[in-house]
Design a protein around this motif. Structure first.
Motif, short mmCIF file in Angstrom:
data_model
loop_
_atom_site.label_atom_id
_atom_site.label_comp_id
_atom_site.label_asym_id
_atom_site.label_seq_id
_atom_site.Cartn_x
_atom_site.Cartn_y
_atom_site.Cartn_z
N LEU A 318 36.35 -13.72 -17.21
CA LEU A 318 35.27 -12.27 -16.50
C LEU A 318 36.55 -11.28 -16.35
O LEU A 318 36.32 -10.26 -16.95
CB LEU A 318 34.72 -12.76 -15.30
N TRP A 323 34.71 -8.22 -16.88
CA TRP A 323 33.31 -8.48 -16.38
C TRP A 323 32.30 -7.92 -17.44
O TRP A 323 31.16 -7.77 -16.90
CB TRP A 323 33.12 -7.90 -15.06
N ARG A 325 29.84 -9.58 -18.89
CA ARG A 325 29.05 -10.82 -18.75
C ARG A 325 28.69 -11.46 -20.37
O ARG A 325 28.66 -12.47 -20.39
CB ARG A 325 27.89 -10.91 -17.86
N SER A 329 30.00 -14.54 -21.82
CA SER A 329 29.54 -15.92 -22.08
C SER A 329 29.56 -16.40 -23.40
O SER A 329 29.62 -17.70 -23.69
CB SER A 329 27.84 -15.61 -21.83
N TYR A 336 23.82 -16.57 -21.20
CA TYR A 336 24.07 -15.65 -20.55
C TYR A 336 23.53 -15.98 -19.18
O TYR A 336 24.10 -15.90 -18.27
CB TYR A 336 23.46 -14.27 -21.03
N LEU A 340 25.39 -16.29 -15.44
CA LEU A 340 24.79 -15.51 -14.20
C LEU A 340 24.67 -16.47 -12.99
O LEU A 340 25.11 -16.45 -11.96
CB LEU A 340 23.58 -14.67 -14.45
N ILE A 343 28.08 -17.76 -11.82
CA ILE A 343 28.84 -16.81 -11.04
C ILE A 343 28.01 -16.73 -9.51
O ILE A 343 28.91 -16.80 -8.63
CB ILE A 343 28.52 -15.49 -11.57
#
Ligand SMILES: Nc1ncnc2c1ncn2[C@@H]1O[C@H](COP(=O)(O)OP(=O)(O)OP(=O)(O)O)[C@@H](O)[C@H]1O
Ligand SMILES: [Mg+2]
Length: 353
Positions: A318, A323, A325, A329, A336, A340, A343
């Motif tokens: 990240l 960052w 995403r 990913s 994705y 999430l 995280i």
């Protein structure tokens, strides 16, 4: 069951390297013998294809080819799947069921991921092999006998597992009469062009005979330089993506980027492991998670260790992707949505700007 047309045949073993030539030679020699064989190699390297080819070239072709993954099932379930059970043998056993060992009678049983089989089950398997295929299904007094050719596959170093007390030495010698080793793809890059040729044709047929364009010589040359941690399976996935999306160079750039990041992570993880004496982080020596405490378990310690490594790797990617995403990913090869979730689950927070 004995109809050859119903047995799914694997692909031929494609490749021109010394390793693959040796593997093909071994298959020719071993296929007729029915000697217990272990196929060794990293994930995605072609262990199952070797087992399928052994079967196809053996007099057992057309008889059942049955595969069971020893890592995927808990011990009790694996035992009942392997050896079968009588009605009422345990709660939920409403019907008598034949085990895979018996279903594979006169054919082949592929014990995939044998290195993950529990020690008690290893003892039972050894007994069955020593008795020439005799065993009692769970809850039964009667012995059944199956003439089954056992081929095992593993990505473990079984010798090391023996030293660590995780694998029985006697079973190792009983199973491993013939050893077939498949080298990782990065050690045999000369196999990459023939594999590409083979799979471009396969996928063209699969995708309604679309005439898919083979990657250019330049792209193939770059593909030979990549390390392929997922071996042939990864090569197949990348190739499918290239054939469908077309943007070979970008796909390759992403691959090489992820390789670089993994290498940095490996270095970072190594140094952070040694710097932080990570074992003491995972096993709190004084507290509830101490090996002396009632609540301690290897499972919990392992879970914590995995979480720690995951948190470090994901944070690093990240950070490197600022960052982003979606980009992260892709590099991590997870969806994705999974990213999430991780995280939030691992409590990874963006740096304050
Ligand atoms: N030499 C080869 N020629 C043609 N196809 C291959 C070759 N090696 C592997 N493959 C293909 O690559 C994919 C992965 O191979 P396979 O499932 O045999 O690997 P594996 O070692 O059993 O992997 P895992 O450890 O994950 O179970 C399969 O689709 C297989 O057909
Ligand atoms: Mg396999």
């Amino acid at each position: 069951m004995n109809d050859p047309s119903k047995t799914k045949l694997g692909p031929p073993i494609v490749g021109v390297s010394k390793n693959i030539e040796r593997v093909r030679e071994l298959i020719e020699h071993v296929a007729g013998t029915g000697l217990n064989t272990v196929v060794f190699g990293e994930s995605g390297v072609g262990k199952e294809v070797v087992a399928q080819n052994l079967y196809q070239k053996s007099p057992r072709v057309g008889k059942p080819f049955i595969k069971i993954n020893c890592a995927a099932l808990p011990e009790g379930l694996l035992e009942s799947e392997l050896f079968g059970y009588e009605r009422g043998a345990f709660t939920g056993a409403e019907q008598k069921k034949k085990g895979k060992f018996q279903l594979a009678h006169s054919g082949v049983l592929l014990l995939d991921e044998i290195g993950d089989m529990s020690l008690p089950l290893q003892a039972k398997l050894l007994h069955v092999l020593q008795s020439g295929g005799e065993f009692s299904p769970l809850g039964s007094e009667k012995e059944v006998k199956a003439d089954t050719w056992v081929i095992a596959a593993t990505n473990h170093d079984l010798k090391r597992d023996i030293e660590a007390g995780k694998f029985r030495e006697d079973l190792y010698y009983r199973l491993n009469i013939i050893k077939i080793y498949l080298a990782p793809l990065r050690e045999r890059p000369e196999d990459i062009p023939p594999l590409i040729n083979f799979y471009v044709k396969e996928y063209s047929q699969m995708l309604n005979n679309r005439n898919l364009e083979k990657p250019s010589p330049n792209v193939i040359e770059r593909m030979c330089k990549y390390s392929w941690p997922g071996n042939v399976r990864e090569l197949q996935n990348v190739l499918k993506r290239m054939l469908v999306l077309g943007d070979c160079s970008q796909i390759l750039d992403e691959l090489f980027n992820s390789e670089k990041i993994t290498a940095t992570q490996d270095g970072a993880a190594d140094s952070s492991m040694s710097q932080h004496a990570s074992l003491t982080e995972i096993i709190d020596l004084e507290g509830a998670n101490s090996p002396d405490s009632q609540s301690f378990s290897l499972k919990t310690a392992k879970k914590k260790a995995v979480e720690m490594v995951e948190r470090e790797i994901i944070s690093h990617v990240l950070e490197k992707t600022d960052w982003n995403r979606s980009k992260a990913s892709k590099i991590l090869k997870i969806s994705y949505k999974t990213l999430l979730y991780k995280i939030s689950d691992l409590n990874i927070v963006p740096p304050e700007k």
